[in-house]
Motif scaffolding. Sequence first.
Motif, PDB file in Angstrom:
ATOM      1  N   ARG A 240       0.844  -1.198   0.000  1.00 49.40           N
ATOM      2  CA  ARG A 240       0.000   0.000   0.000  1.00 49.40           C
ATOM      3  C   ARG A 240       0.877   1.246   0.000  1.00 49.40           C
ATOM      4  O   ARG A 240       2.008   1.231   0.489  1.00 49.40           O
ATOM      5  CB  ARG A 240      -0.872   0.032   1.272  1.00 49.40           C
ATOM      6  N   PRO A 241       0.377   2.349  -0.513  1.00 50.39           N
ATOM      7  CA  PRO A 241       1.109   3.610  -0.346  1.00 50.39           C
ATOM      8  C   PRO A 241       1.186   3.953   1.146  1.00 50.39           C
ATOM      9  O   PRO A 241       0.210   3.763   1.886  1.00 50.39           O
ATOM     10  CB  PRO A 241       0.242   4.627  -1.099  1.00 50.39           C
ATOM     11  N   ILE A 242       2.338   4.463   1.574  1.00 48.14           N
ATOM     12  CA  ILE A 242       2.550   4.777   2.987  1.00 48.14           C
ATOM     13  C   ILE A 242       2.941   6.238   3.151  1.00 48.14           C
ATOM     14  O   ILE A 242       3.862   6.720   2.482  1.00 48.14           O
ATOM     15  CB  ILE A 242       3.639   3.878   3.606  1.00 48.14           C
ATOM     16  N   ILE A 243       2.237   6.921   4.053  1.00 45.14           N
ATOM     17  CA  ILE A 243       2.581   8.291   4.432  1.00 45.14           C
ATOM     18  C   ILE A 243       3.123   8.263   5.857  1.00 45.14           C
ATOM     19  O   ILE A 243       2.454   7.766   6.772  1.00 45.14           O
ATOM     20  CB  ILE A 243       1.360   9.230   4.363  1.00 45.14           C
TER      21      ILE A 243
ATOM     22  N   PHE B 266      15.039   1.829   4.276  1.00 43.65           N
ATOM     23  CA  PHE B 266      13.879   1.316   3.553  1.00 43.65           C
ATOM     24  C   PHE B 266      13.854   1.639   2.061  1.00 43.65           C
ATOM     25  O   PHE B 266      12.979   1.168   1.344  1.00 43.65           O
ATOM     26  CB  PHE B 266      12.592   1.854   4.198  1.00 43.65           C
ATOM     27  N   GLY B 267      14.792   2.450   1.586  1.00 43.61           N
ATOM     28  CA  GLY B 267      14.822   2.763   0.163  1.00 43.61           C
ATOM     29  C   GLY B 267      14.206   4.110  -0.150  1.00 43.61           C
ATOM     30  O   GLY B 267      14.208   5.019   0.681  1.00 43.61           O
ATOM     31  N   ALA B 268      13.654   4.242  -1.362  1.00 42.53           N
ATOM     32  CA  ALA B 268      13.204   5.535  -1.895  1.00 42.53           C
ATOM     33  C   ALA B 268      12.253   6.270  -0.956  1.00 42.53           C
ATOM     34  O   ALA B 268      11.252   5.713  -0.482  1.00 42.53           O
ATOM     35  CB  ALA B 268      12.518   5.318  -3.240  1.00 42.53           C
ATOM     36  N   VAL B 269      12.572   7.535  -0.690  1.00 47.70           N
ATOM     37  CA  VAL B 269      11.783   8.374   0.201  1.00 47.70           C
ATOM     38  C   VAL B 269      11.518   9.715  -0.479  1.00 47.70           C
ATOM     39  O   VAL B 269      12.403  10.279  -1.118  1.00 47.70           O
ATOM     40  CB  VAL B 269      12.523   8.613   1.540  1.00 47.70           C
ATOM     41  N   SER B 270      10.307  10.217  -0.334  1.00 46.95           N
ATOM     42  CA  SER B 270       9.975  11.573  -0.763  1.00 46.95           C
ATOM     43  C   SER B 270       9.553  12.345   0.473  1.00 46.95           C
ATOM     44  O   SER B 270       8.795  11.830   1.302  1.00 46.95           O
ATOM     45  CB  SER B 270       8.838  11.572  -1.789  1.00 46.95           C
ATOM     46  N   ILE B 271      10.044  13.566   0.620  1.00 47.80           N
ATOM     47  CA  ILE B 271       9.664  14.387   1.761  1.00 47.80           C
ATOM     48  C   ILE B 271       9.118  15.718   1.271  1.00 47.80           C
ATOM     49  O   ILE B 271       9.571  16.257   0.271  1.00 47.80           O
ATOM     50  CB  ILE B 271      10.837  14.618   2.732  1.00 47.80           C
TER      51      ILE B 271
ATOM     52  N   LEU C   2       8.098   5.933   0.083  1.00 51.66           N
ATOM     53  CA  LEU C   2       7.657   6.410   1.387  1.00 51.66           C
ATOM     54  C   LEU C   2       7.537   7.931   1.319  1.00 51.66           C
ATOM     55  O   LEU C   2       8.450   8.608   0.851  1.00 51.66           O
ATOM     56  CB  LEU C   2       8.669   6.026   2.470  1.00 51.66           C
ATOM     57  N   LEU C   3       6.419   8.458   1.772  1.00 49.65           N
ATOM     58  CA  LEU C   3       6.210   9.903   1.737  1.00 49.65           C
ATOM     59  C   LEU C   3       6.206  10.442   3.156  1.00 49.65           C
ATOM     60  O   LEU C   3       5.376  10.041   3.980  1.00 49.65           O
ATOM     61  CB  LEU C   3       4.884  10.245   1.061  1.00 49.65           C
ATOM     62  N   GLY C   4       7.137  11.349   3.468  1.00 42.32           N
ATOM     63  CA  GLY C   4       7.204  11.954   4.785  1.00 42.32           C
ATOM     64  C   GLY C   4       6.631  13.357   4.779  1.00 42.32           C
ATOM     65  O   GLY C   4       6.977  14.176   3.921  1.00 42.32           O
ATOM     66  N   ILE C   5       5.731  13.639   5.721  1.00 36.97           N
ATOM     67  CA  ILE C   5       5.141  14.969   5.854  1.00 36.97           C
ATOM     68  C   ILE C   5       5.263  15.427   7.303  1.00 36.97           C
ATOM     69  O   ILE C   5       4.870  14.711   8.227  1.00 36.97           O
ATOM     70  CB  ILE C   5       3.652  14.985   5.443  1.00 36.97           C
ATOM     71  N   LEU C   6       5.804  16.639   7.492  1.00 35.79           N
ATOM     72  CA  LEU C   6       5.831  17.271   8.811  1.00 35.79           C
ATOM     73  C   LEU C   6       4.474  17.930   9.027  1.00 35.79           C
ATOM     74  O   LEU C   6       4.096  18.840   8.291  1.00 35.79           O
ATOM     75  CB  LEU C   6       6.955  18.309   8.873  1.00 35.79           C
ATOM     76  N   VAL C   7       3.741  17.451  10.024  1.00 33.43           N
ATOM     77  CA  VAL C   7       2.333  17.847  10.134  1.00 33.43           C
ATOM     78  C   VAL C   7       2.025  18.720  11.356  1.00 33.43           C
ATOM     79  O   VAL C   7       0.855  18.955  11.666  1.00 33.43           O
ATOM     80  CB  VAL C   7       1.430  16.585  10.188  1.00 33.43           C
ATOM     81  N   ASP C   8       3.041  19.220  12.035  1.00 33.77           N
ATOM     82  CA  ASP C   8       2.795  19.798  13.361  1.00 33.77           C
ATOM     83  C   ASP C   8       2.664  21.309  13.408  1.00 33.77           C
ATOM     84  O   ASP C   8       2.284  21.861  14.440  1.00 33.77           O
ATOM     85  CB  ASP C   8       3.919  19.393  14.310  1.00 33.77           C
ATOM     86  N   GLN C   9       2.966  22.040  12.349  1.00 33.54           N
ATOM     87  CA  GLN C   9       2.961  23.500  12.441  1.00 33.54           C
ATOM     88  C   GLN C   9       1.578  24.088  12.154  1.00 33.54           C
ATOM     89  O   GLN C   9       0.756  23.483  11.465  1.00 33.54           O
ATOM     90  CB  GLN C   9       4.001  24.098  11.497  1.00 33.54           C
TER      91      GLN C   9
END
Length: 287
Positions: free
Chosen positions: A106-109, A129-134, A178-185
Amino acid sequence: MVDFLYLGIYHTLRFIAIYTPRSLQNIFFDLLARAFYKFDKKHTNIMRTNLKMCKFTNIEEIILQTYRNFAHFGVEFLRNQNSTKEQILAKVEFKNAQILDKFKDRPIIIATAHYGNWELFSLAMAAKFGAVSIVGRNLDSPVMDKILSKNRSRFDIEVIPKSGGARAIMKALQNRRLLGILVDQNVDIRDGVECEFFSNRISHTHAASIFASKLNAVIIPAFIKRVEDKNEISFYEPIEVNKLNGDKIKQATQAQSSATQDIITSKPDEYFWMHKKFKQFYPEIYK
């Protein structure tokens, strides 16, 4: 002119971080942290306000230790510039990483926050884990942004601009990066939903929730935290947006806010308290 000043400071600090004895570095960066605590009134006052809103009691101790921690994270960033994957992985340990294996089809965020050494976090995730997009924003200084982008883009790390990056985000998820998002601001309420954070109203970005809903992706909160002389990356309860009932976007977004609150509660001095977290609903507290 300002860029050259930043560049000079960067190379000076990098020289200190790499070529001077650790005992001297500890003294120097502790003094630097104390100087910021004493003289950076603007950010210290924002931190004090945020901590009061979250009802912490030992506020001055947390603020000073936060400056010390970020001095330490800065030193690590300087040392990591030319590190190999093996060297990066030697600095971290992973907790509950099996959670990712359950959703490999599955796509993972990865929903995370400005907590701990988040620059090391992305490097370690790509090395493991390999390829990452941020998703991130450019620095105001072009010279420093070039250095930061070079550090971020190693190990098949793709940096997607926060503004106007929707198509690239969807492509990354469809390609199983893997998609990383900073969600706290804090965000404008038009760009998020109202949530709760330490019993206060906040405006929280719903970007991760919306992309997860559209692409049937799973959201996995994850954070990096110092544990003794290493950094620990921990993965938390997955958030499956399309399995929620009612206002699923708001519920999924609140779950991300709650996960951030939990990690902050465990060690508040590793959070980036310097942004105006409660500005949307309580603007008067920052005057």
